[in-house]
Structures are given as structure tokens and as C-alpha cells.
Design a protein around this motif. Structure first.
Motif, short mmCIF file in Angstrom:
data_model
loop_
_atom_site.label_atom_id
_atom_site.label_comp_id
_atom_site.label_asym_id
_atom_site.label_seq_id
_atom_site.Cartn_x
_atom_site.Cartn_y
_atom_site.Cartn_z
N ILE A 194 0.80 -1.23 0.00
CA ILE A 194 0.00 0.00 0.00
C ILE A 194 0.83 1.28 0.00
N GLY A 195 2.11 1.16 0.34
CA GLY A 195 2.98 2.33 0.38
C GLY A 195 3.11 2.89 1.79
N ILE A 196 4.20 3.59 2.03
CA ILE A 196 4.50 4.10 3.37
C ILE A 196 3.55 5.22 3.78
N GLU A 197 3.12 6.06 2.83
CA GLU A 197 2.22 7.17 3.16
C GLU A 197 0.89 6.65 3.70
N ALA A 198 0.31 5.66 3.02
CA ALA A 198 -0.96 5.08 3.46
C ALA A 198 -0.79 4.34 4.78
N ALA A 199 0.36 3.69 4.96
CA ALA A 199 0.61 2.96 6.20
C ALA A 199 0.71 3.92 7.39
N VAL A 200 1.41 5.04 7.20
CA VAL A 200 1.53 6.03 8.28
C VAL A 200 0.16 6.63 8.59
N THR A 201 -0.66 6.84 7.57
CA THR A 201 -2.02 7.34 7.79
C THR A 201 -2.82 6.36 8.64
N ARG A 202 -2.69 5.07 8.36
CA ARG A 202 -3.39 4.04 9.15
C ARG A 202 -2.89 4.01 10.60
N ILE A 203 -1.57 4.14 10.77
CA ILE A 203 -1.00 4.12 12.13
C ILE A 203 -1.52 5.30 12.92
N ARG A 204 -1.54 6.47 12.29
CA ARG A 204 -2.05 7.66 12.98
C ARG A 204 -3.54 7.57 13.26
N ALA A 205 -4.30 6.93 12.38
CA ALA A 205 -5.73 6.73 12.60
C ALA A 205 -6.00 5.83 13.80
#
Length: 78
Positions: free
Chosen positions: A62-73
Motif C-alpha cells: 500500500i505504500g508508506i504514506e498510506a501505512a503512516v495514515t493508518r498508524i495515525r488513525a
């Protein structure tokens, strides 16, 4: 380092060792946790994440940007 994945939330499971004589003792099933460093282009910096091997494959997909968004969510700090 705690055995906890920032992306998937994987954490240790608990169970029993059962001997040949059928005595039970406590044990832990730890997830395969790795520390991985990624370049985060949107913030212009590296981030170091504590991820399970399954989560590393998810980041690749999914890419690092989407992964960081999920972690922050999930309420995690990056």
C-alpha cells in the motif's frame, strides 16, 4: 522492545506448553517484530517503525504514506 506491531496491532498470544505427562505450563506466542526504517517523502524525513513481518508486506503493497495514515488513525505516534 515490546512485541507489538504499530500497523496491525499484533501482540503476544498466550497459551500452555503441554508436556508428555500432560502437565501444563504458561507460554507466550510472540509475533515476528522487526524495526524498519522508511523514508517519508511528505515530511522529508525517515521514520523508524516497529512492524510485524506481515505488516512489512502490507507497507510494500500500500505504500508508506498510506501505512503512516493508518498508524495515525489508530492513535499511534510516528
Amino acid at each position: 522492545m515490546s512485541a507489538h506491531c504499530q500497523l496491525t496491532g499484533a501482540k503476544p498470544g498466550f497459551g500452555n506448553n503441554i508436556s508428555h505427562s500432560h502437565r501444563r505450563t504458561s507460554r507466550r506466542f510472540d509475533p515476528n517484530i522487526q524495526r524498519k526504517r522508511y523514508w517519508l517523502p511528505s515530511e522529508g524525513r525517515h521514520v523508524r517503525l516497529t512492524l510485524s513481518t506481515k505488516a512489512i508486506k502490507t507497507v510494500d503493497a500500500i505504500g508508506i504514506e498510506a501505512a503512516v495514515t493508518r498508524i495515525r488513525a489508530r492513535g499511534g505516534k510516528v
